[in-house]
Design a protein around this motif. Structure first.
Motif, PDB file in Angstrom:
ATOM      1  N   LEU A  90      44.477  45.544  30.689  1.00 35.18           N
ATOM      2  CA  LEU A  90      45.680  46.198  31.092  1.00 35.18           C
ATOM      3  C   LEU A  90      45.350  47.405  32.089  1.00 35.18           C
ATOM      4  O   LEU A  90      46.113  47.429  33.239  1.00 35.18           O
ATOM      5  CB  LEU A  90      46.142  47.277  29.806  1.00 35.18           C
ATOM      6  CG  LEU A  90      47.385  48.224  29.897  1.00 35.18           C
ATOM      7  CD1 LEU A  90      48.489  47.226  30.287  1.00 35.18           C
ATOM      8  CD2 LEU A  90      47.369  49.131  28.891  1.00 35.18           C
ATOM      9  N   VAL A  91      44.075  47.895  32.152  1.00 35.93           N
ATOM     10  CA  VAL A  91      43.607  48.616  33.452  1.00 35.93           C
ATOM     11  C   VAL A  91      43.614  47.547  34.430  1.00 35.93           C
ATOM     12  O   VAL A  91      44.068  48.231  35.869  1.00 35.93           O
ATOM     13  CB  VAL A  91      42.200  49.384  32.947  1.00 35.93           C
ATOM     14  CG1 VAL A  91      41.625  49.815  34.326  1.00 35.93           C
ATOM     15  CG2 VAL A  91      42.747  50.394  31.950  1.00 35.93           C
ATOM     16  N   TYR A  94      47.080  47.051  35.728  1.00 38.41           N
ATOM     17  CA  TYR A  94      47.439  48.252  36.311  1.00 38.41           C
ATOM     18  C   TYR A  94      47.057  48.459  37.775  1.00 38.41           C
ATOM     19  O   TYR A  94      47.781  48.676  38.753  1.00 38.41           O
ATOM     20  CB  TYR A  94      47.428  49.202  35.339  1.00 38.41           C
ATOM     21  CG  TYR A  94      47.791  50.712  36.135  1.00 38.41           C
ATOM     22  CD1 TYR A  94      49.222  51.034  36.060  1.00 38.41           C
ATOM     23  CD2 TYR A  94      47.003  51.540  36.439  1.00 38.41           C
ATOM     24  CE1 TYR A  94      49.646  52.124  36.587  1.00 38.41           C
ATOM     25  CE2 TYR A  94      47.500  52.941  37.071  1.00 38.41           C
ATOM     26  CZ  TYR A  94      48.579  53.272  37.088  1.00 38.41           C
ATOM     27  OH  TYR A  94      48.862  54.413  37.666  1.00 38.41           O
ATOM     28  N   GLN A  95      45.658  48.480  37.728  1.00 39.17           N
ATOM     29  CA  GLN A  95      45.139  48.632  39.116  1.00 39.17           C
ATOM     30  C   GLN A  95      45.237  47.523  40.256  1.00 39.17           C
ATOM     31  O   GLN A  95      45.669  48.044  41.260  1.00 39.17           O
ATOM     32  CB  GLN A  95      43.531  48.868  39.033  1.00 39.17           C
ATOM     33  CG  GLN A  95      42.951  49.818  38.641  1.00 39.17           C
ATOM     34  CD  GLN A  95      43.414  51.223  39.079  1.00 39.17           C
ATOM     35  OE1 GLN A  95      43.358  51.095  40.462  1.00 39.17           O
ATOM     36  NE2 GLN A  95      43.491  52.161  38.415  1.00 39.17           N
ATOM     37  N   LEU A  97      48.346  45.871  40.363  1.00 40.95           N
ATOM     38  CA  LEU A  97      49.835  45.963  40.520  1.00 40.95           C
ATOM     39  C   LEU A  97      49.917  47.405  41.421  1.00 40.95           C
ATOM     40  O   LEU A  97      50.610  47.466  42.336  1.00 40.95           O
ATOM     41  CB  LEU A  97      50.559  45.872  39.446  1.00 40.95           C
ATOM     42  CG  LEU A  97      50.922  44.625  38.887  1.00 40.95           C
ATOM     43  CD1 LEU A  97      51.741  44.601  37.711  1.00 40.95           C
ATOM     44  CD2 LEU A  97      51.355  43.663  39.743  1.00 40.95           C
ATOM     45  N   PHE A  98      49.548  48.526  40.785  1.00 40.19           N
ATOM     46  CA  PHE A  98      49.431  49.528  41.410  1.00 40.19           C
ATOM     47  C   PHE A  98      48.869  49.773  42.781  1.00 40.19           C
ATOM     48  O   PHE A  98      49.465  50.386  43.666  1.00 40.19           O
ATOM     49  CB  PHE A  98      48.937  50.526  40.558  1.00 40.19           C
ATOM     50  CG  PHE A  98      49.183  52.267  40.933  1.00 40.19           C
ATOM     51  CD1 PHE A  98      50.508  52.752  41.092  1.00 40.19           C
ATOM     52  CD2 PHE A  98      48.166  52.824  41.277  1.00 40.19           C
ATOM     53  CE1 PHE A  98      50.709  54.007  41.350  1.00 40.19           C
ATOM     54  CE2 PHE A  98      48.433  54.289  41.854  1.00 40.19           C
ATOM     55  CZ  PHE A  98      49.714  54.930  41.800  1.00 40.19           C
TER      56      PHE A  98
END
Length: 155
Positions: A90-91, A94-95, A97-98
């Motif tokens: 998940l991290v 997230y990283q 995409l973010f």
């Protein structure tokens, strides 16, 4: 005399009867002891069998208990690993995409600033796909050969 002879005979018969009773009592006692000993041996043998069966059952229960706790520990380790890997993935997502959208946002902000500067400039279409601008004659010059001047803001 007959009475004395009868008395002696009665005493002899009584003594013989006592001996016979004593012998029979001793024989019955020995037979009882033998039978009690045999019964006790049989009972002890059955008791040993029952104890062995109980010990085997206790061993099986202990083995099942140990296996249950081993499986449970493995399950906890597996669930913990799965949870940790889920958080890590998940991290990472997230990283990824973010980080991408953060870079895209920074690029768009710089474009917005550029477009705001163009919007604020006094520029108009002149025809043939060209732009005309009102420039500041007293403004500073820019560019490698100082060929550019500041555009006046729109009034």
């Amino acid at each position: 005399m007959q009475l004395i002879a009868l008395q002696k005979m009665a005493d002899t018969q009584a003594a013989r009867l006592e001996r016979t009773i004593r012998q029979e009592a001793e024989a019955a006692s020995r037979l009882f002891d033998v039978q009690v000993t045999a019964c006790l041996k049989a009972a002890r043998a059955e008791q040993d069998i029952v104890f062995d069966q109980m010990k085997a059952a206790v061993r099986r229960v202990q083995m099942s208990h140990d296996m249950f706790f081993r499986y449970r520990r493995g399950l906890y380790i597996g669930v913990g690993s799965l949870l940790a890997l889920s958080v890590v993935s998940l991290v990472i997502v997230y990283q990824a995409l973010f980080g991408h959208y953060r870079q895209e946002y920074a690029r768009l902000i710089s474009e917005v600033a550029y477009l705001k500067a163009i919007d604020a400039a006094d520029v108009a279409p002149c025809g043939n796909g060209r732009l005309c601008a009102r420039i500041s004659k007293s403004g500073a010059r820019f560019g490698a050969k100082n060929e550019y001047r500041l555009v006046e803001p729109r009034k």
